[in-house]
Design an enzyme around this catalytic site. Sequence first.
Site, mmCIF file in Angstrom:
data_model
loop_
_atom_site.group_PDB
_atom_site.id
_atom_site.type_symbol
_atom_site.label_atom_id
_atom_site.label_comp_id
_atom_site.label_asym_id
_atom_site.label_seq_id
_atom_site.Cartn_x
_atom_site.Cartn_y
_atom_site.Cartn_z
ATOM 1 C CB ALA A 66 26.976 -39.340 81.911
ATOM 2 N N GLY A 111 21.910 -40.834 78.776
ATOM 3 C CA GLY A 111 21.505 -39.507 79.227
ATOM 4 C C GLY A 111 21.174 -38.567 78.089
ATOM 5 C CD GLU A 114 17.924 -40.918 81.431
ATOM 6 O OE1 GLU A 114 17.176 -41.434 82.276
ATOM 7 O OE2 GLU A 114 19.157 -40.759 81.610
ATOM 8 C CD GLU A 134 20.909 -45.400 80.513
ATOM 9 O OE1 GLU A 134 20.848 -44.165 80.490
ATOM 10 O OE2 GLU A 134 20.309 -46.136 79.678
#
Length: 260
Positions: A66, A111, A114, A134
């Site tokens: 992100a 992300g 992910e 993270e």
Amino acid sequence: MGLVEWKRIGEQGNIAEIVLNRPEARNAFTTEMAEQLLEICEIIAKSDVRAVLITSSNEKSFCSGADLKERNNMTETEWKSQHKLFQQMFNSIADMKQPVIAVVDGYALAGGFEIVLNCDMIVAAETATFGLPEVTRGIMPGGGGTRLLSKRINIHRAKEWVCTGKMVSAEEANRAGLLNILTKSNELRNKAVQLAGKIANNAPLAVQNCKTSVDELFGMTKEEARKIEIEYYNRCLNTEDRLEGVLAFVEKRTPEFIGK
């Protein structure tokens, strides 16, 4: 040009290639980019495409996660609202009826990793790097990282990766069992297209039921898994493709599957 684009590729045009196209920001995804990816996934899921590739226009970065610059000035409410969109984006990848292959070179972080984990298969270049950092930013993976990584590699190794936030080389990822194919950068796309082509040549309804069956059976009890598996098997029986597959075998020719 959009932040996310897609096109049909392959001899029959039945493979979709989704391209993450924000190279100047290492494909860090913004609200707009997530909206575009979500829309494209929904279009492809309803199409006659048989296999999907997710690639990057930046060979040095698949996706860095992100965009924290966009998130920096958000209120907690705005952050949570945006994350709901991100969750929809991740889910739209995982929920596509077609098998989805992540094609990774460079960084796949947070992300971005992910996105990869929500795909069904992973083809990576030797220069790829994976990571869920993270915890180093005071948060945890929120797009399936902890839930999906432990399905790909041993649980103790998954805990190490997410709790340390370490950067993982493609070689280490391959040794851990994360990857389907590890290859050189200049062969990456061809290897991924070849894999997608092998999938696309098979009966699409059978492939789709196989994907869904594997996803649903994971973690079930033996009794539950047996019941669900035979349900998906029976869905394949009453299809024209099943009849064509048997007939082609008897006639010693290549089957012509139509997805019915």
